[in-house]
Design an enzyme around this catalytic site. Structure first.
Site, PDB file in Angstrom:
ATOM      1  CB  CYS A  39      16.426   1.149 -13.652  1.00 23.00           C
ATOM      2  SG  CYS A  39      17.424   2.536 -13.136  1.00 23.00           S
ATOM      3  CB  CYS A  43      19.427  -0.956 -14.642  1.00 25.92           C
ATOM      4  SG  CYS A  43      20.447   0.539 -14.770  1.00 25.92           S
ATOM      5  CB  CYS A  70      17.883   4.533 -16.106  1.00 30.75           C
ATOM      6  SG  CYS A  70      19.627   4.097 -15.938  1.00 30.75           S
ATOM      7  CB  CYS A  73      18.879   0.298 -18.231  1.00 33.83           C
ATOM      8  SG  CYS A  73      17.595   1.079 -17.197  1.00 33.83           S
TER       9      CYS A  73
END
Length: 202
Positions: A39, A43, A70, A73
């Site tokens: 991430c 995030c 992810c 994000c």
């Protein structure tokens, strides 16, 4: 939040992760070993345990270590294919079906929203996450009824359905018979097949 020492995570970076600080988004990315997802620091996913965090300079290094981007994000603009995302969910459910699994928990683990996860799962797999979880649990219950002498109650608990009345109702809905009737029918069938095989060998 209590800090646990992790030599791979500088305190400055950890504070950025905890604060979801977007000013660090172009400085580093972080991966979480337990989910296999990486991430941006900004995030909004649940803050992981620091022991499970890996720091990466860029997305290529994270992917080289087999971490996936992810869905929430989209680090470096990357987007994990829906099919791959769902396979990841299937793998997780297959390993954790005995636990209390909810849509919110699945969404939290996969870093996606519950509604998006529900829609994508149904589109890719042809059923809702709940239906798939039920399918896995009943399949395991059938296996246990056929191969063990454990009680129906114990089997229900073992497959993640501790409410036995609900377990029996769901099992009957999926198979057409109660767990006890299913086991009896299976044993009778096995006994008959064994008898026929014995006659054939004579």
């Amino acid at each position: 939040m209590k800090l646990t020492k992790n030599p791979q995570v500088p305190n400055e970076y950890w504070q950025a992760i905890v604060a979801n600080d977007p000013s660090y988004d172009h400085t580093f990315l972080y991966g979480v070993r337990t989910t296999g997802i990486f991430c941006r620091p900004s995030c909004k996913a649940r803050v992981p345990n620091i022991e499970n965090v890996r720091i990466f300079k860029n997305a290529k290094l994270a992917q080289f270590e087999n971490f996936r981007p992810c869905k929430r994000c989209k680090p470096d603009g990357l987007r994990q294919p829906d099919e791959e995302w769902m396979e990841q969910m299937i793998e997780w459910i297959d390993q954790h079906y005995k636990e209390r699994v909810t849509l919110n928990r699945l969404a939290e683990i996969s870093h996606g929203s519950p509604s998006h996860l529900q829609r994508t799962f149904k589109r890719v797999k042809g059923m809702s996450p709940l239906k798939y979880i039920q399918q896995v649990r009943i399949s395991q219950a059938i296996h246990d009824l056929e191969t063990t002498d454990r009680s129906v109650t114990d089997i229900g608990i073992a497959v993640g359905l501790p409410n036995i009345a609900y377990f029996v109702t769901l099992f009957k809905e999926k198979t057409g018979s109660s767990p006890s009737d299913y086991r009896n029918n299976h044993q009778q069938k096995q006994s008959k097949e064994g008898h026929n095989h014995e006659l054939y060998e004579r």
